[in-house]
Write a protein that holds these residues in place. Structure first.
Motif, mmCIF file in Angstrom:
data_model
loop_
_atom_site.group_PDB
_atom_site.id
_atom_site.type_symbol
_atom_site.label_atom_id
_atom_site.label_comp_id
_atom_site.label_asym_id
_atom_site.label_seq_id
_atom_site.Cartn_x
_atom_site.Cartn_y
_atom_site.Cartn_z
ATOM 1 N N ARG A 100 7.934 40.212 -7.212
ATOM 2 C CA ARG A 100 8.269 41.094 -8.320
ATOM 3 C C ARG A 100 9.679 40.799 -8.802
ATOM 4 N NH1 ARG A 100 10.993 45.672 -9.136
ATOM 5 N NH2 ARG A 100 11.531 45.977 -6.951
ATOM 6 N N GLY A 103 14.511 45.021 -11.733
ATOM 7 C CA GLY A 103 14.503 45.844 -12.925
ATOM 8 C C GLY A 103 13.089 46.277 -13.254
ATOM 9 N N GLY A 104 12.704 46.123 -14.485
ATOM 10 C CA GLY A 104 11.375 46.571 -14.889
ATOM 11 C C GLY A 104 10.279 45.550 -14.729
ATOM 12 N N GLY A 105 10.580 44.440 -14.102
ATOM 13 C CA GLY A 105 9.582 43.385 -13.969
ATOM 14 C C GLY A 105 8.431 43.783 -13.082
ATOM 15 N N GLY A 106 7.254 43.345 -13.415
ATOM 16 C CA GLY A 106 6.086 43.638 -12.599
ATOM 17 C C GLY A 106 5.876 42.565 -11.544
ATOM 18 N N PHE A 107 4.761 42.700 -10.825
ATOM 19 C CA PHE A 107 4.386 41.697 -9.824
ATOM 20 C C PHE A 107 3.778 40.516 -10.574
ATOM 21 C CE2 PHE A 107 5.330 43.899 -5.967
ATOM 22 C CZ PHE A 107 5.235 45.238 -6.283
ATOM 23 N N GLN A 108 4.566 39.492 -10.743
ATOM 24 C CA GLN A 108 4.221 38.413 -11.656
ATOM 25 C C GLN A 108 3.540 37.240 -10.963
ATOM 26 O OE1 GLN A 108 8.743 36.608 -11.377
ATOM 27 N NE2 GLN A 108 8.196 37.754 -13.162
ATOM 28 N N TRP A 110 1.141 36.231 -7.458
ATOM 29 C CA TRP A 110 0.336 36.791 -6.374
ATOM 30 C C TRP A 110 -0.254 35.681 -5.511
ATOM 31 C CZ3 TRP A 110 -1.572 42.189 -6.358
ATOM 32 C CH2 TRP A 110 -1.033 42.962 -7.398
ATOM 33 N N HIS B 34 9.775 51.282 -16.400
ATOM 34 C CA HIS B 34 9.293 50.274 -15.446
ATOM 35 C C HIS B 34 7.795 50.435 -15.266
ATOM 36 C CE1 HIS B 34 13.399 49.524 -14.934
ATOM 37 N NE2 HIS B 34 13.627 50.058 -13.769
ATOM 38 N N TYR B 38 -1.982 45.470 -15.112
ATOM 39 C CA TYR B 38 -2.608 44.318 -14.485
ATOM 40 C C TYR B 38 -4.084 44.260 -14.873
ATOM 41 C CZ TYR B 38 1.625 44.600 -11.792
ATOM 42 O OH TYR B 38 2.953 44.660 -11.438
ATOM 43 N N LEU B 48 -0.640 40.035 -14.034
ATOM 44 C CA LEU B 48 0.288 40.849 -14.817
ATOM 45 C C LEU B 48 0.100 40.557 -16.301
ATOM 46 C CD1 LEU B 48 2.822 42.752 -14.818
ATOM 47 C CD2 LEU B 48 4.203 40.658 -14.788
#
Lengths: 120, 111
Positions: A100, A103-108, A110, B34, B38, B48
């Motif tokens: 991840r 900050g606001g980043g997601g789980f990019q 996997w 935030h 998905y 994502l």
């Protein structure tokens, strides 16, 4: 491009410890502003965040699992690990490791996921 | 019980637009930008498609868009295509005690 790969036993006996490792390739685990985490998905159900770790060793856990979970990192081996003690059938799930952004980043990114069954 | 609430299903015809809501609280969705979304096909790894409420990673079609109003975030899929049929999960940051939470997921069916 960073790649993640989970490894560990696919079968764990009830009351024993579930242990998994996530090996990172194509990039260093010791990079600023990225967090390394574990997410699980019981068969036929939704996603559950387990916890994250920063390469410095700072950890962040799901409050509902905190008493049973430990996440650790080994920067020399470029991998991080999950330990879940006192496993029960309710812990049966596909376990994913993921990266991840801060900050606001997601789980990019996997891993492919590993099915762990808790059964005698 | 998931921390974020999503409808279990949604549907639309090809070419139409569908919006999937994700309802949280003033401590998560309402407190931070935030929010991420998905997409997951059966038996596959989640991908994502939206982060930071409304940002798209490289390679994600602009048919996917995100927004937030108060304690509810939304994913809109415009110009529905058959390949959009999948499960969609929202996720949000809930502060220093909860950290990250997921919604229960929404199965999108393209009629």
């Amino acid at each position: 491009q960073v790649q993640l790969q989970e490894s560990g036993p696919g079968l764990v006996k009830p009351s024993e410890t579930l242990s998994l490792t996530c090996t990172v390739s194509g990039g260093s685990i010791s990079v600023d502003n990225y967090y390394w985490g574990w997410i699980r998905q019981p068969p036929g159900k939704g996603l559950e965040w387990i916890g994250c770790i920063y390469y410095s060793g700072n950890t962040y856990y799901n409050p509902s699992l905190k008493s049973r979970v430990t996440i650790s990192v080994d920067t020399s081996k470029n991998h991080f690990s999950l330990r879940l003690i006192s496993a029960t059938a309710a812990d049966t799930a596909v376990y994913y490791c993921a990266r991840r952004a801060g900050g606001g980043g997601g789980f990019q990114a996997w891993g492919q996921g590993i099915l762990v069954t808790v059964s005698s | 019980q998931s921390a974020l609430t999503q409808p279990p299903s949604a549907s639309g015809s090809p070419g139409q637009s569908v919006t999937i809501p994700c309802t949280g609280t003033s401590r998560d969705v309402g407190a931070y930008d935030h929010v991420s979304w998905y997409q997951q096909y059966p038996g596959k790894v989640p991908k994502l498609i939206i982060y930071g409420v409304n940002k798209r990673p490289s390679g994600v079609p602009d048919r996917f868009s995100g927004s937030k109003s108060g304690n509810t975030a939304s994913l809109t899929v415009s110009g529905l295509q058959a390949e959009d049929e999948a499960d969609y999960y929202c996720s949000a940051y809930g502060g220093g005690n909860v950290y990250w939470v997921f919604g229960g997921g929404t199965k999108l069916t393209v009629l």
